[in-house]
Structure formats: structure tokens, C-alpha cells
Design a protein around this motif. Structure first.
Motif, short mmCIF file in Angstrom:
data_model
loop_
_atom_site.label_atom_id
_atom_site.label_comp_id
_atom_site.label_asym_id
_atom_site.label_seq_id
_atom_site.Cartn_x
_atom_site.Cartn_y
_atom_site.Cartn_z
N SER A 1 -8.28 4.71 0.20
CA SER A 1 -6.89 4.27 0.11
C SER A 1 -6.39 3.92 1.51
O SER A 1 -7.06 4.21 2.51
CB SER A 1 -6.00 5.39 -0.48
OG SER A 1 -5.93 6.48 0.43
N GLU A 2 -5.22 3.32 1.56
CA GLU A 2 -4.61 3.03 2.87
C GLU A 2 -4.32 4.32 3.62
O GLU A 2 -4.40 4.37 4.85
CB GLU A 2 -3.33 2.22 2.68
CG GLU A 2 -3.57 0.75 2.36
CD GLU A 2 -4.19 -0.01 3.52
OE1 GLU A 2 -4.13 0.49 4.67
OE2 GLU A 2 -4.75 -1.09 3.28
N SER B 1 2.98 8.53 -0.99
CA SER B 1 2.62 7.14 -0.73
C SER B 1 1.37 6.73 -1.50
O SER B 1 1.29 5.61 -2.02
CB SER B 1 2.43 6.91 0.77
OG SER B 1 1.41 7.76 1.29
N SER C 1 2.39 6.21 -5.12
CA SER C 1 3.21 5.01 -5.25
C SER C 1 2.35 3.76 -5.25
O SER C 1 2.61 2.81 -6.00
CB SER C 1 4.25 4.96 -4.12
OG SER C 1 5.06 3.81 -4.24
N ARG C 2 1.31 3.75 -4.41
CA ARG C 2 0.42 2.58 -4.38
C ARG C 2 -0.35 2.45 -5.68
O ARG C 2 -0.52 1.35 -6.21
CB ARG C 2 -0.54 2.68 -3.19
CG ARG C 2 0.13 2.49 -1.84
CD ARG C 2 -0.91 2.33 -0.73
NE ARG C 2 -0.25 2.16 0.56
CZ ARG C 2 -0.04 3.14 1.43
NH1 ARG C 2 -0.44 4.37 1.14
NH2 ARG C 2 0.57 2.92 2.57
N ASP D 1 1.80 1.05 -8.30
CA ASP D 1 2.37 -0.26 -7.93
C ASP D 1 3.87 -0.15 -7.67
O ASP D 1 4.67 -0.94 -8.17
CB ASP D 1 2.08 -1.28 -9.03
CG ASP D 1 2.27 -2.72 -8.57
OD1 ASP D 1 2.27 -2.95 -7.34
OD2 ASP D 1 2.43 -3.61 -9.43
N GLY D 2 4.24 0.88 -6.90
CA GLY D 2 5.63 1.06 -6.51
C GLY D 2 6.56 1.45 -7.64
O GLY D 2 7.78 1.29 -7.53
#
Length: 391
Positions: free
Chosen positions: A148-149, A299, A302-303, A306-307
Motif C-alpha cells: 500500500s502507499e 488512510s 480509506s484507500r 475508495d474514499g
């Protein structure tokens, strides 16, 4: 292709990294590749044929949880023998700076090496302790993957360099085909919600859900809360508000099949996790099963959602906001249906057929790069570095 995969965490206790390694190995085996997995495990643990035990693991507090790791000279010998016997075309290490068998394999290995980083944290004492030991060997890693980011940010912050983001995978169709179980289905008067996770681990968020439930039960007194996961029931119910424990039905640790059916059956799946999550594989599993998801606004979550377009989000560690969001969903079946359908579509992006193809592309790139280096004509300077001049 001969693929060696190293998992640092013990196969005795289920966890996200272990499931990722298992599913990836089985996908590649099904695709015709030869795969061997090295992981800690007790001698009496039943392991798949493709898993080789690196020996018993020791519980260590790590990233807000307790990880079972294996390290030391005896284990190092097992790792070296596994590498020699495997003659792998590519070696795939998971969490290569966690002080366990992945570090030992990194120190011992030579050849095309890929590493996947799963952890997301702002500061890691364990990582800082292990880093000086493995820093010289990190240059061996030719392909870096982050799930993930958030995990990628951990790599860039603590280790340096960069990584390509390839998410965790899910066998989407296995969850999509899961049968709904009558005993877990909700009704308008008695809706069902589910929580899955290690009950006694604070970051999984069961105390947050418990704190939110009195407000929900006042409005919907017939609510059934299905809690699945390991842990002592007496320990987790001791601090619950009055009436909450009575609304909970504790299922214990469930099989993969029962987990899929549970997610397919309930009205809402609630993920109240408070931190330390780099991805959120359980959210993908829930969406694959057709469940409406309500999750804390970490976070990573949420990703995945998709927010908030494929699942509802509430403010992390705010029980009142969780209660409000849950009540809204339970009172609005049309909204639940819309989110569930959006979730089904979103989950397809994380199917193993998609994820494994991206990982295989990294393998092939790393192998080709290694081959190009080995086949490159030696210059006068490189021959000198290898002691080749004057012979």
C-alpha cells in the motif's frame, strides 16, 4: 520458474502476511511454477507440502501486536540449506528487515531477490534495531514491493529508496460464491453485524465497537453482534458496558469457509481498527462476499474503500460517530445495497489473477536484469576489481 518465498512470521498463528504468502504460493503453483515457502512453525504444526519449517518461533511484541519470529545460528543453518537445495530462479522475501528468517535469507542469498514490505508505522524500534544489521545486504534487493502507499511510505522513511505498490490479493470468487448461513442472517428487527479479528488486541478496535453499541442498542435492541476471532471471551467482556456482552455472540476462530459465509450473511461488516494497518485485506474479503462495509477512516482503509465510495467510513476511535454511522446503515437497506454492489466491483481490482500478474512482472524484470549484468562483457576496471588482471 523455481520460486522461493520467505515468510518471517510463524505459520502456527494466522495473520495477514501468512495468508498473503500462502495464497500467492498456491496461485503460482496452480499456474505451473515450482514454489517453496520457508517459514517458522512448530514441529507438530500441519503444513502444506510446499512449506518448509524453519523451526519454532518466539513471541515478540511488534507493531502493536505480538509477532512470532525465528532468529539465531541454528535457524541460519536451516535457511542456508533451504537456499542451497532450492536453486531458485527468484527469491521473494516478505518483511526483509523484520528480525526473523527473512533477514537471515537476505544475508545468505545471492541472485535475483524481490522483497515485499507490509508494515505501516511512523516509528519502529524493532526496525531501527535491525536496520544496521541488514543495511549492507539491502542492496541485494533488485525489486521492492509495498502492499500500500502507507507501506511504501514506511520504506522511504525508514529504509530509503522506493517501492512499487502492489496490493494484497484475494480469491474474490471464493468469497463471492460463499453460501449465506441462516443462523447469521439478520432481520429488520434483529439485524446482524460482524467483527473479525484478535479480540484482545486493542488496535483491532473491539473496545471502540463495544463503546459505540449502547447507543445502537437503545435504538435497535434486537441487534446481534457476531464476533469471530481468537481470544478469551471473559477477558474481552469484562470491561464492556452493560448489555453489550449480551448482544454479542462469540464464534471463536473460524475457518476460511465460515469466514466467507459470515461476511456474506451479515447486514454490515464493521472494521473499527485503530491503527497499524498498512492495507486492510479483510475489507476486500468482505466486499468480495457482498457485505456492506463500515470502517474507521485509517488512510489504508480509506484507500481500499475508495474514499468512502465503496464502503462507509467513520472517524477513528470515535464511538459516537461509529454508532451514528452504523444506525444510519442499519435503517437504510437501499444504501447498504448500493455500497455492497460498489464493493463487489471494487474487489475485482484485488483478485489474485490481477495481483499475481503484477508480482510475476516484477520477478521477470529482476531475473532479466540479473541476467543482463552477468552476461555483460567485463571491462578492464571490473576485471581488476575481481582480481582478473595480470592472470
Amino acid at each position: 520458474m523455481r520460486i522461493g518465498i520467505v515468510c518471517p512470521y510463524s505459520f502456527d498463528v494466522p495473520g495477514g502476511v501468512q495468508f498473503h504468502v500462502r495464497d500467492l504460493a498456491e496461485y503460482f503453483i496452480g499456474d505451473g511454477h515450482e514454489v517453496s515457502v520457508l517459514a517458522p512453525a512448530d514441529s507438530d504444526t500441519a503444513l502444506p507440502d510446499y512449506v518448509v519449517s524453519a523451526g519454532r518461533a518466539t513471541p515478540v511484541r511488534y507493531n502493536g501486536s505480538v509477532a512470532r519470529l525465528n532468529f539465531g545460528p541454528v535457524t541460519a543453518g536451516k535457511v542456508s540449506r533451504w537456499l542451497d537445495h532450492g536453486e531458485f530462479d527468484v527469491l521473494h522475501l516478505h518483511e526483509p528487515v523484520t528480525p526473523s528468517v527473512s533477514v537471515l535469507a537476505l544475508l545468505a542469498a545471492d541472485g535475483p531477490i524481490v522483497a515485499t514490505f507490509h508494515t505501516s508505522m511512523v516509528r519502529s524500534r524493532t526496525m531501527q534495531t535491525a536496520y544496521p544489521l541488514v543495511r549492507p545486504s539491502l542492496e541485494k534487493i533488485a525489486g521492492r514491493i509495498a502492499v500500500s502507499e502507507d507501506a511504501r511510505r514506511t520504506v522511504t522513511t525508514h529504509i530509503g529508496g522506493d517501492a512499487v505498490v502492489i496490493p494484497n490479493g484475494v480469491y474474490v470468487d471464493r468469497f463471492a460464491r460463499a453460501p449465506r448461513r441462516p443462523e447469521w442472517l439478520g432481520t429488520p428487527d434483529r439485524p446482524t453485524i460482524a467483527f473479525l479479528g484478535r479480540m484482545a488486541e486493542p488496535r483491532k478496535g473491539l473496545p471502540v465497537l463495544a463503546a459505540a453499541l449502547p447507543d445502537v442498542l437503545r435504538e435497535i435492541p434486537g441487534l446481534r453482534v457476531l464476533v469471530a476471532g481468537p481470544g478469551e471471551v471473559e477477558q474481552v467482556t469484562a470491561g464492556m458496558p452493560p448489555g453489550v456482552a449480551e448482544a454479542c455472540e462469540f464464534l471463536g476462530a473460524v475457518s476460511d469457509e465460515d469466514k466467507a459465509s459470515l461476511l456474506a450473511s451479515v447486514d454490515v461488516y464493521v472494521a473499527p481498527n485503530t491503527g497499524g494497518e498498512s492495507f486492510g485485506i479483510i475489507l476486500i474479503e468482505a466486499m468480495s462476499a457482498g457485505s456492506c462495509v463500515l470502517a474507521s477512516d485509517l488512510s489504508a482503509f480509506s484507500r481500499v474503500l475508495d474514499g468512502g465510495r465503496t464502503g462507509e467510513l467513520f472517524r477513528n476511535e470515535e464511538p459516537a460517530h461509529l454508532a451514528q454511522a452504523l444506525l444510519t446503515l442499519l435503517r437504510d437497506p437501499e444504501r447498504r445495497a448500493v455500497l455492497a454492489e460498489a464493493g463487489r466491483q471494487r474487489a475485482r481490482h484485488f483478485d489474485w489473477s490481477v495481483v499475481a500478474a503484477k508480482i510475476m512482472a516484477v520477478y521477470e524484470t529482476v531475473i532479466e536484469g540479473r541476467s543482463a549484468v552477468l552476461n555483460q562483457p567485463a571491462s578492464r576496471w571490473s576485471r581488476f576489481l575481481r582480481g582478473g588482471l595480470g592472470r
